[in-house]
Each structure stands twice: as structure tokens, then as C-alpha cells.
Design a protein around this motif. Structure first.
Motif, mmCIF file in Angstrom:
data_model
loop_
_atom_site.group_PDB
_atom_site.id
_atom_site.type_symbol
_atom_site.label_atom_id
_atom_site.label_comp_id
_atom_site.label_asym_id
_atom_site.label_seq_id
_atom_site.Cartn_x
_atom_site.Cartn_y
_atom_site.Cartn_z
ATOM 1 N N TRP A 67 -7.407 -29.634 29.535
ATOM 2 C CA TRP A 67 -6.291 -30.580 29.607
ATOM 3 C C TRP A 67 -5.084 -29.877 30.211
ATOM 4 O O TRP A 67 -4.665 -28.829 29.736
ATOM 5 C CB TRP A 67 -5.965 -31.111 28.215
ATOM 6 N N GLN A 68 -4.507 -30.458 31.282
ATOM 7 C CA GLN A 68 -3.391 -29.837 31.971
ATOM 8 C C GLN A 68 -2.188 -30.771 31.960
ATOM 9 O O GLN A 68 -2.248 -31.895 31.441
ATOM 10 C CB GLN A 68 -3.798 -29.484 33.406
ATOM 11 N N TRP A 69 -1.105 -30.280 32.559
ATOM 12 C CA TRP A 69 0.132 -31.066 32.529
ATOM 13 C C TRP A 69 -0.013 -32.365 33.315
ATOM 14 O O TRP A 69 0.625 -33.371 32.979
ATOM 15 C CB TRP A 69 1.294 -30.234 33.079
ATOM 16 N N GLN A 70 -0.856 -32.381 34.357
ATOM 17 C CA GLN A 70 -1.072 -33.617 35.115
ATOM 18 C C GLN A 70 -1.667 -34.720 34.228
ATOM 19 O O GLN A 70 -1.337 -35.898 34.388
ATOM 20 C CB GLN A 70 -1.996 -33.377 36.304
ATOM 21 N N ASP A 71 -2.514 -34.318 33.300
ATOM 22 C CA ASP A 71 -3.125 -35.289 32.405
ATOM 23 C C ASP A 71 -2.099 -35.869 31.438
ATOM 24 O O ASP A 71 -2.105 -37.072 31.147
ATOM 25 C CB ASP A 71 -4.273 -34.639 31.641
ATOM 26 N N THR A 72 -1.204 -35.019 30.960
ATOM 27 C CA THR A 72 -0.132 -35.504 30.084
ATOM 28 C C THR A 72 0.792 -36.452 30.834
ATOM 29 O O THR A 72 1.220 -37.487 30.293
ATOM 30 C CB THR A 72 0.668 -34.311 29.530
ATOM 31 N N MET A 73 1.095 -36.136 32.094
ATOM 32 C CA MET A 73 1.933 -37.013 32.897
ATOM 33 C C MET A 73 1.250 -38.367 33.138
ATOM 34 O O MET A 73 1.909 -39.403 33.207
ATOM 35 C CB MET A 73 2.259 -36.340 34.240
#
Length: 264
Positions: free
Chosen positions: A241-247
Motif C-alpha cells: 500500500w502506497q501513498w497513491q492508494d491513500t490518495m
């Protein structure tokens, strides 16, 4: 037949391709749920804008995308026609027996059409940008809490991924059988609707036989490689899970707020 895109994966290097499959799967299901909160054309316009932006970020040609959805148009129109003819309310424009074309019928028919198109677009985008094995891993991860209720999460995710994987294979097989029938003089485009349907019936037997043979070969191949279910299995592909997924999740939250704002 070979234009159907559902189940096909197109390798790419876009932002959508690099998202975690869990984020894409959750986003797709969440998007499909909030579609049913749309109650006017402004809200549908907002959802289409979000969909087209997602397609643009995936770097998949929109014209190619529309051609892939074209085989489902007749199913969409059939569903819409039922909604138009059997929904009453508002100004009546046409009435014949129990069939009625009214203001509410046309409006609901348009809403159903837009909902189905959005669902097809988003679900197809999910499979186009996610490898089947990664999609299976995401399904298994999201179903993991149900294991406490003895739910076969791994087996369910495996069946779904295999089904999606073999949708394009079955379509290609159907196209080959149709070409073989055409070489023998069969014309699938002549005659009325009933005659066209009768011409398709001879395709079913060889297609079923081919499907069962393919399923048996797949089962034997899985057994030969030691497949015994999900218990004790390790994974070569690890989900990150990366920051793009949170965004992506935050964008869905903003979309929900905007949708509630434009609803009447």
C-alpha cells in the motif's frame, strides 16, 4: 465477440496500473455503490467526469474502450426499454394496452442507461489495468475477515480470477467456431431475429465441449504443480500500500461529498 474487453489485461505504465489492486478493487465497488445515489443529470455528469479522468490516467484509448463495450449495447438497450415501457408517472406520451411511455419512464430509462454504462466502464477499467493474479490476491485479502466464519476466501478469489481470466479466452474460442461455421456456408447475419438466434445454437455444443476440456486441463495442471488450497501457502507477489492508494481513497471521499452536494 473478440471486441469484448471484460477480463482482458492490457500491460501499461500508468498511474492506474501501478495502484495497489486492493485500492482499485475497493474503489471500483465503492464507485458502483454510489452510482445509485445519482438522481439527476448533474450527478451523472459528475460521475462520468470522474470515469473519463480515470480512463485518461490509465492511458487507454477511449475509442478502443468504447469499441470494447459495444457488444453489450443490445443488452443495455433491452434493459432500458423494459424500464421505459413499464414505468408510469408524469406526462403520458404514448399508451397501448399495458405498455406506456411516460415522462418518468423516459427519465428512469435514461438513468438506468447511464448507470449501466458507468458500471461497465469502471469494471472493465479494473480488469484492463489489473493482472488476474493480482486481482485474486486483492479479493482474498478483502475477504480475509470472513475466514473466521469458515468462508473459503482463497477458493472464492481463485474461482473469480479464473472466471475473469477465461472470459476473453471463451470469446476468442467462440469467434474461431463462428469463422469455421462461416467457412461451411453459415451466415449469422441473414434472416430475422429468431433465425439469427437459431444460427447461434450450433455454436453452444462445441463451445461447451471446449470449455469442459479446458477446465479439466487446468485442474490437472494445478494438481501437477501441487495446488492444495490456500492453507499454508506462501506468496511470491506481495501487496504494498502506497501513498497513491491513500490518495485514491481520498478522491473517492471528495467525489462522494460532491455527489451529495449536486443531488436534489
Amino acid at each position: 465477440m473478440n471486441k469484448l474487453l471484460l477480463g482482458r489485461y492490457i500491460p501499461g505504465d500508468s498511474l492506474i496500473h501501478h495502484l495497489d489492486p486492493r485500492a482499485k478493487l475497493f474503489a471500483s465497488f465503492y464507485f458502483i455503490v454510489i452510482i445509485f445515489f445519482c438522481n439527476n443529470f448533474s450527478s451523472f455528469g459528475l460521475m462520468f467526469l470522474f470515469t473519463f479522468m480515470s480512463i485518461l490516467l490509465s492511458k487507454i484509448s477511449l475509442s478502443f474502450f468504447l469499441k470494447g463495450v459495444r457488444p453489450l449495447i443490445w443488452l443495455i438497450l433491452f434493459t432500458v426499454s423494459l424500464q421505459v415501457l413499464f414505468t408510469n408517472g408524469g406526462t403520458v406520451y404514448f399508451k397501448f394496452g399495458f405498455l406506456t411511455i411516460s415522462e418518468f419512464g423516459l427519465q428512469n430509462g435514461a438513468y438506468i442507461f447511464l448507470r449501466i454504462v458507468l458500471i461497465i466502464f469502471m469494471s472493465t477499467l479494473l480488469t484492463l489495468t489489473t493482472p488476474p493474479l493480482s486481482l485474486a490476491d486483492a479479493i482474498e485479502y478483502l475477504l480475509r475477515p470472513l475466514k473466521k466464519l469458515k468462508f473459503p476466501a482463497h477458493e472464492t478469489s481463485m474461482m473469480i480470477s479464473i472466471a475473469l481470466r477465461f472470459v476473453p479466452t471463451l470469446m476468442d474460442e467462440t469467434e474461431k467456431i463462428m469463422n469455421a461455421q462461416r467457412a461451411r456456408g453459415v451466415d449469422f447475419n441473414e434472416g430475422n431475429l429468431m433465425q439469427k438466434m437459431k444460427a447461434v445454437v450450433p455454436l453452444l455444443i462445441p463451445l461447451f465441449v471446449s470449455s469442459f476440456d479446458r477446465a479439466e486441463d487446468l485442474a490437472l495442471a494445478m494438481e501437477a504443480r501441487g495446488y492444495r488450497g490456500g492453507e499454508g501457502r506462501t506468496k511470491y507477489r506481495l501487496l504494498h500500500w502506497q501513498w497513491q492508494d491513500t490518495m485514491t481513497i481520498l478522491c473517492l471521499a471528495l467525489l462522494t461529498g460532491a455527489l451529495l452536494f449536486v443531488r436534489q
